[in-house]
Design a protein around this motif. Structure first.
Motif, PDB file in Angstrom:
ATOM      1  N   TYR A 305       0.826  -1.204   0.000  1.00 43.14           N
ATOM      2  CA  TYR A 305       0.000   0.000   0.000  1.00 43.14           C
ATOM      3  C   TYR A 305       0.862   1.256   0.000  1.00 43.14           C
ATOM      4  O   TYR A 305       0.578   2.232  -0.705  1.00 43.14           O
ATOM      5  CB  TYR A 305      -0.934   0.000   1.205  1.00 43.14           C
ATOM      6  N   ALA A 306       1.915   1.252   0.792  1.00 41.02           N
ATOM      7  CA  ALA A 306       2.823   2.395   0.818  1.00 41.02           C
ATOM      8  C   ALA A 306       3.516   2.556  -0.522  1.00 41.02           C
ATOM      9  O   ALA A 306       3.716   3.674  -1.010  1.00 41.02           O
ATOM     10  CB  ALA A 306       3.858   2.226   1.933  1.00 41.02           C
ATOM     11  N   ALA A 307       3.851   1.416  -1.146  1.00 38.92           N
ATOM     12  CA  ALA A 307       4.480   1.467  -2.461  1.00 38.92           C
ATOM     13  C   ALA A 307       3.519   2.061  -3.495  1.00 38.92           C
ATOM     14  O   ALA A 307       3.915   2.871  -4.341  1.00 38.92           O
ATOM     15  CB  ALA A 307       4.914   0.064  -2.886  1.00 38.92           C
ATOM     16  N   ALA A 308       2.268   1.641  -3.407  1.00 40.50           N
ATOM     17  CA  ALA A 308       1.263   2.173  -4.337  1.00 40.50           C
ATOM     18  C   ALA A 308       1.090   3.668  -4.142  1.00 40.50           C
ATOM     19  O   ALA A 308       0.940   4.428  -5.113  1.00 40.50           O
ATOM     20  CB  ALA A 308      -0.062   1.452  -4.147  1.00 40.50           C
ATOM     21  N   ASP A 309       1.101   4.120  -2.866  1.00 43.89           N
ATOM     22  CA  ASP A 309       0.987   5.548  -2.594  1.00 43.89           C
ATOM     23  C   ASP A 309       2.145   6.318  -3.224  1.00 43.89           C
ATOM     24  O   ASP A 309       1.954   7.390  -3.812  1.00 43.89           O
ATOM     25  CB  ASP A 309       0.969   5.803  -1.080  1.00 43.89           C
ATOM     26  N   GLU A 310       3.343   5.787  -3.127  1.00 42.92           N
ATOM     27  CA  GLU A 310       4.509   6.433  -3.725  1.00 42.92           C
ATOM     28  C   GLU A 310       4.380   6.487  -5.239  1.00 42.92           C
ATOM     29  O   GLU A 310       4.705   7.497  -5.876  1.00 42.92           O
ATOM     30  CB  GLU A 310       5.789   5.684  -3.341  1.00 42.92           C
ATOM     31  N   LEU A 311       3.886   5.394  -5.800  1.00 48.19           N
ATOM     32  CA  LEU A 311       3.750   5.313  -7.255  1.00 48.19           C
ATOM     33  C   LEU A 311       2.726   6.329  -7.747  1.00 48.19           C
ATOM     34  O   LEU A 311       2.966   7.062  -8.716  1.00 48.19           O
ATOM     35  CB  LEU A 311       3.342   3.907  -7.665  1.00 48.19           C
ATOM     36  N   VAL A 312       1.570   6.376  -7.080  1.00 49.34           N
ATOM     37  CA  VAL A 312       0.520   7.316  -7.488  1.00 49.34           C
ATOM     38  C   VAL A 312       0.996   8.754  -7.331  1.00 49.34           C
ATOM     39  O   VAL A 312       0.745   9.605  -8.202  1.00 49.34           O
ATOM     40  CB  VAL A 312      -0.766   7.095  -6.657  1.00 49.34           C
ATOM     41  N   ALA A 313       1.699   9.034  -6.227  1.00 48.66           N
ATOM     42  CA  ALA A 313       2.220  10.383  -6.016  1.00 48.66           C
ATOM     43  C   ALA A 313       3.187  10.770  -7.141  1.00 48.66           C
ATOM     44  O   ALA A 313       3.139  11.899  -7.644  1.00 48.66           O
ATOM     45  CB  ALA A 313       2.930  10.463  -4.664  1.00 48.66           C
ATOM     46  N   GLY A 314       4.029   9.822  -7.533  1.00 49.15           N
ATOM     47  CA  GLY A 314       4.965  10.092  -8.621  1.00 49.15           C
ATOM     48  C   GLY A 314       4.264  10.317  -9.942  1.00 49.15           C
ATOM     49  O   GLY A 314       4.655  11.191 -10.723  1.00 49.15           O
ATOM     50  N   LEU A 315       3.206   9.564 -10.190  1.00 53.50           N
ATOM     51  CA  LEU A 315       2.460   9.698 -11.446  1.00 53.50           C
ATOM     52  C   LEU A 315       1.742  11.037 -11.517  1.00 53.50           C
ATOM     53  O   LEU A 315       1.722  11.693 -12.559  1.00 53.50           O
ATOM     54  CB  LEU A 315       1.460   8.556 -11.600  1.00 53.50           C
ATOM     55  N   THR A 316       1.104  11.418 -10.405  1.00 61.05           N
ATOM     56  CA  THR A 316       0.329  12.672 -10.417  1.00 61.05           C
ATOM     57  C   THR A 316       1.248  13.879 -10.475  1.00 61.05           C
ATOM     58  O   THR A 316       0.920  14.897 -11.100  1.00 61.05           O
ATOM     59  CB  THR A 316      -0.555  12.765  -9.164  1.00 61.05           C
ATOM     60  N   GLU A 317       2.438  13.779  -9.854  1.00 61.80           N
ATOM     61  CA  GLU A 317       3.408  14.887  -9.927  1.00 61.80           C
ATOM     62  C   GLU A 317       3.980  14.990 -11.331  1.00 61.80           C
ATOM     63  O   GLU A 317       4.251  16.090 -11.819  1.00 61.80           O
ATOM     64  CB  GLU A 317       4.515  14.674  -8.912  1.00 61.80           C
ATOM     65  N   GLY A 318       4.133  13.799 -11.964  1.00 63.06           N
ATOM     66  CA  GLY A 318       4.697  13.808 -13.317  1.00 63.06           C
ATOM     67  C   GLY A 318       3.699  14.268 -14.340  1.00 63.06           C
ATOM     68  O   GLY A 318       4.062  14.674 -15.414  1.00 63.06           O
TER      69      GLY A 318
END
Length: 318
Positions: A305-318
């Motif tokens: 779940y924490a990994a998914a949060d990091e991934l989503v944060a990276g996608l939305t920032e990108g």
């Protein structure tokens, strides 16, 4: 590349080829789709969207055709989206509904489009909301959306239509299916078609009883009417139109129609956003960021779940 502004102008003039091209851009997820939707946005909101659903064999296509006839007598322009099963060979619609509505093919005030589900569950094509918007912008007063007839999963129409019509027929076990499929929650108007058959009165009584067992209604709440028809002969169709107009008036009086349309728009935005994120995630297969996160999960440094949060944060920032 299509000249979108020209296509929209032609569609507003009622030219069927322009409407067809715009819907094809929608179905094909064209790179011009955003341009199309931007051009259509200020032209929408005038069409009354009626969804027709029910089990296979209840006469949805015949009923849709009869409603087209009734609305045309009132001088209204009518758009029809007939959602067909997908061909296992081409992925396209099987066009059965369009064949059954061929009597309206030469009427310039009627536009009929068959759309394939292409594996989308819920009885609708994934592009249906945008296709409805095209017909709305093209000047249709009423848009009839006929679902594919898949049975219990076919409740999505309730989220796409202003008014949902559920069709049943005697002798098809629809009374039992009604309880299982949850259609008592989605119908605004119920139609017992093929009412010249034995058992029509019993089907209507059973449906009325089941509606009475449903959730409690306060004074002034809408109680779905039950209309008996023989659509093949046009019998009872005017009563269906009257019931639809009463429901529309009831919704407008209580701001329910506007709320339904706001909810529909919110779901559409959510779907587009989720689809966009899913596409971005799909592009990450083999990407170093995804691999690094997977390695940290395997090593116990990070939970999924924490990994998914990091991934989503990276996608939305990108």
């Amino acid at each position: 590349m299509q000249d979108v502004s020209s296509l929209v102008a032609q569609a507003r003039e009622g030219r069927p080829r322009a409407v067809a091209r715009l819907i094809s851009l929608v179905e094909g997820a064209s790179p011009q789709l955003r341009e199309v939707m931007e051009a259509l946005a200020p032209l929408t909101g005038g069409a009354y969207v009626v969804g027709l659903t029910g089990s296979p064999g209840v006469g949805k296509s015949t009923s849709t055709s009869a409603l087209v006839t009734a609305y045309r007598k009132q001088g209204k322009r009518v758009g029809v989206l007939a959602v067909d099963p997908s061909s296992p060979f081409s992925g396209g619609a099987l066009l059965g509904d369009r064949v059954r509505m061929s009597e309206h093919a030469s009427d310039p005030g009627v536009y009929i489009r068959s759309m394939a589900t292409r594996g989308h569950l819920g009885g609708l094509a994934w592009a249906a909301p945008q296709a409805i918007r095209v017909l709305d912008a093209a000047g249709c007063d009423v848009v009839l959306v006929e679902t594919v007839g898949v049975g219990q999963s076919e409740v999505e129409i309730a989220s796409q239509a202003d008014t949902s019509v559920v069709l049943l027929a005697p002798g098809m076990g629809d009374g039992i299916q009604a309880a299982k499929a949850g259609i008592l929650e989605i119908g605004d108007v119920y139609v017992v078609n093929k009412a010249d058959r034995d058992g029509a009165d019993a089907t209507a009584r059973e449906l009325n009883h089941m509606l009475g067992l449903g959730e409690a209604r306060a004074a002034g709440d809408w109680r779905p009417p039950i209309v008996k028809t023989v659509a093949a002969r046009g019998e009872g169709v005017d009563e269906v139109v009257e019931a639809l107009e009463k429901h529309r008036a009831w919704m407008e009086e209580r701001d329910v129609l506007a709320e339904r349309r706001r909810a529909r728009a919110a779901r559409e935005v959510e779907t587009i956003a989720v689809t966009t994120l899913r596409e971005r995630i799909g592009d990450l297969h083999g990407d170093r960021r995804l691999g690094a996160l997977a390695e940290r999960i395997v090593c116990g440094e990070l939970d999924p779940y924490a990994a998914a949060d990091e991934l989503v944060a990276g996608l939305t920032e990108g």
